[in-house]
Design an enzyme around this catalytic site. Structure first.
Site, PDB file in Angstrom:
ATOM      1  N   HIS A  77       0.841  -1.202   0.000  1.00  0.00           N
ATOM      2  CA  HIS A  77       0.000   0.000   0.000  1.00  0.00           C
ATOM      3  C   HIS A  77       0.879   1.255   0.000  1.00  0.00           C
ATOM      4  O   HIS A  77       0.689   2.167  -0.823  1.00  0.00           O
ATOM      5  CB  HIS A  77      -0.913  -0.012   1.224  1.00  0.00           C
ATOM      6  CG  HIS A  77      -1.857   1.143   1.295  1.00  0.00           C
ATOM      7  ND1 HIS A  77      -3.152   1.089   0.829  1.00  0.00           N
ATOM      8  CD2 HIS A  77      -1.693   2.412   1.768  1.00  0.00           C
ATOM      9  CE1 HIS A  77      -3.731   2.249   1.008  1.00  0.00           C
ATOM     10  NE2 HIS A  77      -2.872   3.075   1.582  1.00  0.00           N
ATOM     11  N   GLU A  78       1.853   1.293   0.918  1.00  0.00           N
ATOM     12  CA  GLU A  78       2.738   2.458   1.011  1.00  0.00           C
ATOM     13  C   GLU A  78       3.640   2.573  -0.214  1.00  0.00           C
ATOM     14  O   GLU A  78       3.983   3.679  -0.636  1.00  0.00           O
ATOM     15  CB  GLU A  78       3.584   2.368   2.283  1.00  0.00           C
ATOM     16  CG  GLU A  78       2.782   2.476   3.570  1.00  0.00           C
ATOM     17  CD  GLU A  78       2.030   3.795   3.686  1.00  0.00           C
ATOM     18  OE1 GLU A  78       2.570   4.837   3.247  1.00  0.00           O
ATOM     19  OE2 GLU A  78       0.890   3.786   4.193  1.00  0.00           O
ATOM     20  N   HIS A  81       1.881   4.579  -2.844  1.00  0.00           N
ATOM     21  CA  HIS A  81       2.006   6.029  -2.611  1.00  0.00           C
ATOM     22  C   HIS A  81       3.406   6.511  -2.999  1.00  0.00           C
ATOM     23  O   HIS A  81       3.569   7.562  -3.627  1.00  0.00           O
ATOM     24  CB  HIS A  81       1.760   6.345  -1.130  1.00  0.00           C
ATOM     25  CG  HIS A  81       0.352   6.111  -0.680  1.00  0.00           C
ATOM     26  ND1 HIS A  81      -0.741   6.549  -1.399  1.00  0.00           N
ATOM     27  CD2 HIS A  81      -0.142   5.514   0.437  1.00  0.00           C
ATOM     28  CE1 HIS A  81      -1.851   6.213  -0.753  1.00  0.00           C
ATOM     29  NE2 HIS A  81      -1.518   5.582   0.354  1.00  0.00           N
TER      30      HIS A  81
END
Length: 432
Positions: A77-78, A81
């Site tokens: 997920h990170e 980003h």
């Protein structure tokens, strides 16, 4: 307040943030030497491997497996980003694998980002410049995320969710390729003898096309519908037979008490209390379930094409199922008792692990979709909540006051923590 005062206030804020960041870095350096941190990391890795190899299906094993799954999902997920922030020209202070004290850190040539490995193998993070406001006076204004065009900000915000969805699809595809997949549409694969379905005349090969007023096309959707609160003592099924004709059935489920691998039907003569007494079971240790007597097809589908179809169909089914559950929670058709926090999730890992690695991988895929769907909802503190503010900015054509947005997300975060606390307490009570 005049413009000069605003600029002075912003400059002061930037200095404070920069000072805090410097203090954090200096504190991390003073905490312990790299050698000590590396030794601790190696010790943690050895401990994790030892637990996985020598203590399978124990409480500590369940906790470690759950942490590894969550670490993978949070990390990807990170990473979503991170990679989109870099592509959009946003300054990234740090991209970390793990949490806690920093073990190792390095910078690449011509890359200002510090890449770090931290001691605790729990997720990771991506620290970007200007997530809410300009936080470093030494950076050019176009390096702050808050100053990027709206489309780029949205791309960065939804990239984490996108990575969770891609991860889920890949995991589901792996399941299909290695272990095979099953039919996802709501065809009836088997009908249990003497069950309510069998007594009503439902046959193998029939298809469930409706349940309690909802249209149905998958087993996942059917499962969610049957767990919703129902004012009737029966479940209404709309069945499409092999010849194309449709019939509606109102079936009262048989009720069972389950303990480990044993299932006993509750009847007027064989009551719940009688079953508990005869078997020496405690009510808190058993599960009360209901059964209509129909099951999904169990035939395994193999091959690349079948695995691709399974991955995307199952993914879309889980997304629909998650959205239905969220809506059912909002409308009260499903209670908070159906939710599980960290304590409850470790128990789920133990139950799933009994059925093999394929089910653990499926749990990871399910949680990945779960994380993605929840994060994209327009709720404070979620990525979707931040996208909502970009949308408001696009409509009003002016930026929302950073203090207002920060307060909005803070309140949302507090509410989420309260909800998590309630669910965790519920899970703990259910154990004891």
């Amino acid at each position: 307040m005049t413009k000069s005062k605003k600029e002075e206030k912003a400059l002061t804020k930037n200095k404070e943030v920069k000072k805090e960041r410097k203090e954090v870095v200096e504190t991390e350096k003073k905490e312990q030497s790299p050698i000590v941190s590396i030794i601790e990391l190696i010790a943690i890795i050895i401990a994790v491997i030892a637990i996985l190899v020598f203590f399978p299906n124990t409480v500590i094993w369940n906790i470690v497996v759950l942490l590894l799954i969550l670490t993978l999902l949070i990390f990807v997920h990170e990473f979503g980003h991170f990679i989109t922030a870099k592509l959009c020209g946003v300054h990234v202070y740090e991209f970390a694998l793990g949490m806690g004290p920093k073990v190792l850190g390095f910078k690449r040539k011509n890359d200002p980002t510090e890449y770090t490995l931290r001691a605790l193998p729990i997720g990771g993070f991506c620290q970007m410049a200007g997530e809410e406001l300009e936080d470093d006076s030494n950076l050019a204004k176009d390096k702050f995320m808050c100053n990027k065009p709206k489309l780029q900000r949205v791309i960065i915000l939804v990239a984490g969710v996108t990575m969770n969805f891609i991860t889920a699809i890949l995991l589901l595809f792996a399941i299909g390729m290695i272990w095979g997949s099953t039919e996802q549409r709501s065809y009836i694969g088997s009908v249990e003898e003497n069950s309510p379905a069998a007594k009503a005349g439902i046959k193998t090969g029939d298809k469930v096309v409706g349940c309690n007023g909802y249209s149905v096309n998958t087993w996942d959707k059917l499962t969610v519908i049957t767990t919703m609160k129902n004012k009737n003592d029966y479940i209404e099924y709309e069945i499409e037979h092999k010849d194309g004709t449709k019939e509606t059935y109102k079936l009262i489920p048989d009720e069972y008490i389950s303990y480990e691998d044993k299932n006993i039907q509750i009847t007027e003569e064989n009551t719940k209390e009688k079953i508990l007494e005869e078997n020496g079971w405690k009510e808190k240790d058993v599960t009360i379930g209901k059964k209509i007597g129909i099951a999904a097809p169990s035939e395994k589908l193999t091959g690349f094409v079948a695995s691709i179809k399974y991955a995307f169909r199952k993914f879309s089914n889980i997304v629909v199922m998650m959205l239905m559950i969220v809506w059912a929670l909002i409308t009260g058709k499903i209670g908070l008792g159906a939710l599980s926090g960290p304590v409850g999730m470790y128990a789920v890992v133990g139950q799933v692990a009994k059925f093999g690695m394929a089910n653990i991988i499926y749990l990871a895929a399910y949680l990945s979709v779960n994380l993605g769907v929840l994060n994209i909802l327009p709720f404070p503190a979620f990525d979707g909540g931040r996208v909502l503010f970009v949308g408001i900015e696009a409509i009003t054509r002016k930026k929302v006051d950073p203090k207002v947005e920060a307060a909005f997300h803070s309140i949302g975060f507090i509410l989420l923590m309260i909800l998590m606390l309630v669910i965790t307490l519920k899970d703990i009570v259910s154990i004891f």
